[in-house]
Design a protein around this motif. Structure first.
Motif, mmCIF file in Angstrom:
data_model
loop_
_atom_site.group_PDB
_atom_site.id
_atom_site.type_symbol
_atom_site.label_atom_id
_atom_site.label_comp_id
_atom_site.label_asym_id
_atom_site.label_seq_id
_atom_site.Cartn_x
_atom_site.Cartn_y
_atom_site.Cartn_z
ATOM 1 N N SER A 1 0.981 -1.265 0.090
ATOM 2 C CA SER A 1 0.057 0.099 0.016
ATOM 3 C C SER A 1 0.926 1.419 -0.067
ATOM 4 C CB SER A 1 -0.783 -0.034 1.374
ATOM 5 O OG SER A 1 -1.800 1.316 1.338
ATOM 6 N N LEU A 2 1.994 1.121 0.780
ATOM 7 C CA LEU A 2 2.877 2.366 0.689
ATOM 8 C C LEU A 2 3.516 2.674 -0.501
ATOM 9 C CD1 LEU A 2 4.741 4.500 2.179
ATOM 10 C CD2 LEU A 2 6.154 2.516 2.692
ATOM 11 N N ALA A 3 4.046 1.605 -1.213
ATOM 12 C CA ALA A 3 4.389 1.686 -2.512
ATOM 13 C C ALA A 3 3.621 2.327 -3.411
ATOM 14 C CB ALA A 3 4.913 0.232 -3.053
ATOM 15 N N MET A 4 2.139 1.923 -3.427
ATOM 16 C CA MET A 4 1.221 2.495 -4.486
ATOM 17 C C MET A 4 0.645 3.772 -4.294
ATOM 18 S SD MET A 4 0.633 0.154 -6.740
ATOM 19 C CE MET A 4 2.531 0.202 -6.776
ATOM 20 N N SER A 5 0.926 4.386 -2.780
ATOM 21 C CA SER A 5 0.436 5.645 -2.496
ATOM 22 C C SER A 5 1.024 6.908 -2.971
ATOM 23 C CB SER A 5 0.633 5.679 -0.877
ATOM 24 O OG SER A 5 -0.107 6.834 -0.450
ATOM 25 N N GLN A 6 -0.074 7.897 -3.283
ATOM 26 C CA GLN A 6 0.562 9.034 -3.769
ATOM 27 C C GLN A 6 1.380 9.924 -2.891
ATOM 28 O OE1 GLN A 6 -3.197 10.984 -4.953
ATOM 29 N NE2 GLN A 6 -3.814 9.014 -6.397
ATOM 30 N N LEU A 7 1.196 9.296 -1.326
ATOM 31 C CA LEU A 7 2.049 10.127 -0.393
ATOM 32 C C LEU A 7 3.331 9.362 -0.447
ATOM 33 C CD1 LEU A 7 -0.605 10.247 2.558
ATOM 34 C CD2 LEU A 7 0.482 12.089 1.252
ATOM 35 N N LEU A 8 3.922 8.451 -0.962
ATOM 36 C CA LEU A 8 5.081 7.738 -0.916
ATOM 37 C C LEU A 8 6.331 8.878 -1.133
ATOM 38 C CD1 LEU A 8 6.989 5.354 -0.712
ATOM 39 C CD2 LEU A 8 6.649 4.971 -3.134
ATOM 40 N N ASP A 9 7.192 8.932 -0.090
ATOM 41 C CA ASP A 9 8.294 9.471 -0.499
ATOM 42 C C ASP A 9 9.431 8.594 -0.989
ATOM 43 O OD1 ASP A 9 10.511 11.136 -0.661
ATOM 44 O OD2 ASP A 9 10.442 11.880 1.475
ATOM 45 N N LYS A 10 9.760 8.825 -2.369
ATOM 46 C CA LYS A 10 10.439 7.611 -3.162
ATOM 47 C C LYS A 10 11.966 7.960 -2.673
ATOM 48 C CE LYS A 10 10.124 7.557 -7.606
ATOM 49 N NZ LYS A 10 9.871 8.105 -8.822
ATOM 50 N N GLY A 11 12.515 9.284 -2.102
ATOM 51 C CA GLY A 11 13.673 9.205 -1.611
ATOM 52 C C GLY A 11 13.745 8.509 -0.297
ATOM 53 N N ALA A 12 13.043 7.957 0.123
ATOM 54 C CA ALA A 12 13.128 7.080 1.427
ATOM 55 C C ALA A 12 13.712 5.835 1.196
ATOM 56 C CB ALA A 12 11.896 7.220 2.204
ATOM 57 N N PHE A 13 13.660 5.315 -0.053
ATOM 58 C CA PHE A 13 14.264 4.063 -0.185
ATOM 59 C C PHE A 13 15.331 4.173 -1.369
ATOM 60 C CE2 PHE A 13 10.031 3.412 1.607
ATOM 61 C CZ PHE A 13 10.434 2.253 2.516
ATOM 62 N N PRO A 14 16.299 3.126 -1.554
ATOM 63 C CA PRO A 14 17.034 2.769 -2.658
ATOM 64 C C PRO A 14 16.133 2.518 -3.781
ATOM 65 C CG PRO A 14 17.707 1.615 -0.670
ATOM 66 C CD PRO A 14 16.521 2.169 -0.324
ATOM 67 N N ILE A 15 16.191 3.001 -4.921
ATOM 68 C CA ILE A 15 15.438 2.650 -6.243
ATOM 69 C C ILE A 15 16.138 1.864 -7.034
ATOM 70 C CG2 ILE A 15 14.019 3.634 -8.115
ATOM 71 C CD1 ILE A 15 13.399 5.937 -6.179
ATOM 72 N N CYS A 16 15.370 0.891 -7.565
ATOM 73 C CA CYS A 16 15.809 -0.237 -8.731
ATOM 74 C C CYS A 16 15.112 -0.044 -9.856
ATOM 75 C CB CYS A 16 16.337 -1.330 -8.340
ATOM 76 S SG CYS A 16 16.815 -2.684 -9.820
ATOM 77 N N GLU A 17 15.526 0.594 -11.081
ATOM 78 C CA GLU A 17 14.613 0.674 -12.204
ATOM 79 C C GLU A 17 14.544 -0.681 -12.846
ATOM 80 O OE1 GLU A 17 12.049 2.340 -15.265
ATOM 81 O OE2 GLU A 17 12.455 2.900 -13.005
ATOM 82 N N LEU A 18 13.366 -1.164 -13.349
ATOM 83 C CA LEU A 18 13.355 -2.485 -13.877
ATOM 84 C C LEU A 18 13.119 -2.260 -15.490
ATOM 85 C CD1 LEU A 18 11.084 -4.557 -11.445
ATOM 86 C CD2 LEU A 18 13.525 -4.340 -11.595
ATOM 87 N N SER A 19 13.482 -3.379 -16.064
ATOM 88 C CA SER A 19 13.084 -3.363 -17.644
ATOM 89 C C SER A 19 11.752 -4.134 -17.590
ATOM 90 C CB SER A 19 13.755 -4.398 -18.365
ATOM 91 O OG SER A 19 13.996 -5.616 -17.872
ATOM 92 N N TRP A 20 10.977 -4.117 -18.696
ATOM 93 C CA TRP A 20 9.694 -4.778 -18.756
ATOM 94 C C TRP A 20 9.680 -6.049 -18.292
ATOM 95 C CZ3 TRP A 20 7.667 -8.490 -22.395
ATOM 96 C CH2 TRP A 20 6.272 -8.930 -22.427
ATOM 97 N N GLU A 21 10.816 -7.004 -18.907
ATOM 98 C CA GLU A 21 10.976 -8.238 -18.468
ATOM 99 C C GLU A 21 11.062 -8.619 -17.103
ATOM 100 O OE1 GLU A 21 12.138 -7.724 -22.887
ATOM 101 O OE2 GLU A 21 12.746 -6.888 -21.003
ATOM 102 N N GLN A 22 11.831 -7.654 -16.529
ATOM 103 C CA GLN A 22 12.203 -7.678 -15.036
ATOM 104 C C GLN A 22 10.620 -7.343 -14.222
ATOM 105 O OE1 GLN A 22 15.172 -5.105 -14.701
ATOM 106 N NE2 GLN A 22 16.600 -6.729 -13.957
ATOM 107 N N ALA A 23 10.175 -6.517 -14.858
ATOM 108 C CA ALA A 23 8.839 -5.939 -14.122
ATOM 109 C C ALA A 23 7.828 -7.084 -14.243
ATOM 110 C CB ALA A 23 8.387 -4.592 -14.765
ATOM 111 N N ILE A 24 7.612 -7.577 -15.215
ATOM 112 C CA ILE A 24 6.892 -9.045 -15.362
ATOM 113 C C ILE A 24 6.904 -10.112 -14.489
ATOM 114 C CG2 ILE A 24 5.718 -10.724 -16.938
ATOM 115 C CD1 ILE A 24 4.685 -7.782 -17.215
ATOM 116 N N SER A 25 8.377 -10.330 -14.387
ATOM 117 C CA SER A 25 8.654 -11.394 -13.292
ATOM 118 C C SER A 25 8.368 -10.671 -12.002
ATOM 119 C CB SER A 25 10.363 -11.677 -13.260
ATOM 120 O OG SER A 25 10.380 -11.977 -14.824
ATOM 121 N N TYR A 26 8.545 -9.829 -11.763
ATOM 122 C CA TYR A 26 8.405 -9.187 -10.293
ATOM 123 C C TYR A 26 6.816 -9.388 -9.930
ATOM 124 C CZ TYR A 26 7.313 -5.977 -6.365
ATOM 125 O OH TYR A 26 6.953 -5.874 -4.997
ATOM 126 N N LEU A 27 5.973 -9.096 -11.089
ATOM 127 C CA LEU A 27 4.564 -8.962 -10.743
ATOM 128 C C LEU A 27 3.957 -10.431 -11.120
ATOM 129 C CD1 LEU A 27 3.659 -5.986 -13.191
ATOM 130 C CD2 LEU A 27 3.307 -6.031 -10.648
#
Length: 459
Positions: free
Chosen positions: A376-402
């Motif tokens: 819920s936190l990840a999806m929220s419009q209130l999330l401060d993205k700067g509070a976590f390390p971020i890893c950008e995924l490719s489409w293939e990686q995103a589908i694997s994650y989902l």
């Protein structure tokens, strides 16, 4: 399309010379439309054909494999039938930027609730209800993905809301109906149609309206809608609301070139969508204002007692959201939540009368000394993205994650990492070095194994 004879006999007189055009339209493919989440996506970047009565709605030239677009799962848009987006026109005209309390009474799977969430102000409260528990869980999932923080999802019968006398400024009743407007989208709707079912639906709609009516404050608005064509469930019910529940039907501003049909009963402002006149499915809508005065002796519920927290939320976890000064943090069972301070007393009031499925932003929970961030936190419009390390995924990686598959992340620190796709948050993993534990909710995962060979891009 083999329409029931009785349906033809009832509907043909309503359309007159337009009947053949209407019948022909039912043989045509259903239009495909989406509505963008303006809190996550710039609606001006969409180049598709727009829905005339909704500035955030767009038609697609064909139906893609939505399941395999990560941006759908990120809550960037909702696949919604275009006619039903007309609700946004009512909210724009009669609510604007006011701070309001809104109830979507028959809300699953969530199309109209996400529309309301995108239309109302950040100081407003949305209560989305579904009486069937399994559908309430789907509703909660879709609203979590949309990310509007001031929302409470409930699982209650309409009669339960009578206890909240005069609480809501707006109530949407998208009533269960005989489904005539869905004939070309759902062949089963044709097989289930009967005059007896129309009568049953009309009576059920009136019961629902009567049950929820006390929860609407005097001067408040009720938006009544169906996806059917007959007079029984539509204009006749609007007339019933006006006469039996003491309400005034209100006009809605429309443009002539939209193709929206006026009411089929004189003296009743209402709005009809026929597939031969608009690019969408069958739909009916009316808005009414409750007259009279509120009961000054309305019984007030005491706030639900909350158990003392077993733990203390760390300062680090409080920093996971933006605008943290205006939010209250509290523990419910094992999880920690954040909710708008000014609206939190309303949440306590709701808990006194209703069965709550989800509320506000679930930040996460402690397991030992470890605080596990919630989806819920990840999806929220209130999330401060700067509070976590971020890893950008490719489409293939995103589908694997989902699909909740194991991931290998290169050059990432250990600990909780926010995964993004096209800079949009998808969820969390816990990186432990040689692999990353996938924290995507099991019940949300993509189950289909029919993965397309190429990236699915919708917007």
């Amino acid at each position: 399309m083999d329409l029931p004879i009785t349906f033809i006999q009832r509907t043909r007189p309503l359309l007159g010379e337009e009947w053949e055009d209407f019948k022909k339209s039912l043989e045509e493919p259903s239009p495909v439309s989406i509505r963008l989440n303006s809190k996550k996506i710039d609606v001006n970047t969409c180049i598709e054909e727009g829905v005339a009565w909704c500035s955030k709605g767009f038609y697609l030239p064909k139906r893609p494999q939505f399941t395999f677009d990560p941006l759908l799962h990120a809550g960037c848009y909702y696949v919604q039938e275009a006619s039903s987006m007309f609700i946004s026109q009512i909210l724009k005209q009669y609510i604007g930027n006011e701070a309001v309390k809104v109830l979507d009474l028959c809300a699953a799977p969530g199309g109209k609730s996400t529309l309301i969430a995108d239309a109302i102000s950040n100081e407003s409260l949305l209560v989305s209800n579904e009486v069937i528990r399994s559908r309430a869980n789907i509703l909660s999932e879709n609203l979590a993905k949309w990310g509007f923080p001031n929302v409470v999802v409930t699982n209650n019968d309409p009669a339960d809301f009578a206890k909240l006398e005069g609480f809501f400024d707006v109530v949407l009743v998208d009533a269960p109906c005989s489904g005539e407007g869905m004939f070309r989208k759902d062949a089963g709707a044709i097989n289930e149609w009967s005059e007896a079912n129309v009568k049953l639906c009309k009576e059920r709609q009136q019961r629902i309206l009567r049950d929820v009516w006390p929860s609407l404050k005097a001067g408040g608005l009720i938006i009544y809608s169906t996806c059917t064509y007959n007079l029984d469930e539509n204009e006749q019910n609007v007339q019933w609301i006006s006469e039996e529940l003491d309400a005034e039907a209100l006009p809605v501003d429309i443009e002539p070139d939209w193709g929206v049909n006026p009411s089929l009963m004189n003296g009743i402002p209402a709005y009809r969508f026929f597939p031969h006149k608009i690019k969408g499915e069958g739909f009916f809508c009316a808005v009414l204002r409750k007259t009279g005065e509120d009961n000054p002796k309305t019984r007030k519920f005491k706030p639900a007692k909350e158990k003392p927290s077993k733990t203390t939320l760390s300062a680090e976890a409080r920093d996971y959201i933006k605008d943290k000064e205006n939010h209250i943090y509290y523990q419910n069972k094992d999880s920690w939540y954040a909710f708008n301070k000014s609206l939190y007393p309303d949440v306590q009031y709701l808990k006194s009368a209703l069965h709550i499925i989800s509320e506000g932003v679930c930040l996460g929970e402690y397991k030992g000394k470890d605080f596990i961030p919630n989806q819920s936190l990840a999806m929220s419009q209130l999330l401060d993205k700067g509070a976590f390390p971020i890893c950008e995924l490719s489409w293939e990686q995103a589908i694997s994650y989902l699909r909740k598959e194991a991931l290998m992340l290169d050059n990432q620190p250990k600990g909780y990492i926010l995964l993004t796709y096209k800079d949009m948050p998808l969820g969390f993993v816990k990186n432990i070095g040689n692999r990353a534990n996938n924290l995507y909710p099991q019940e949300w995962r993509i189950r289909s194994a029919d993965i397309p060979r190429e990236e699915v891009r919708v917007i």
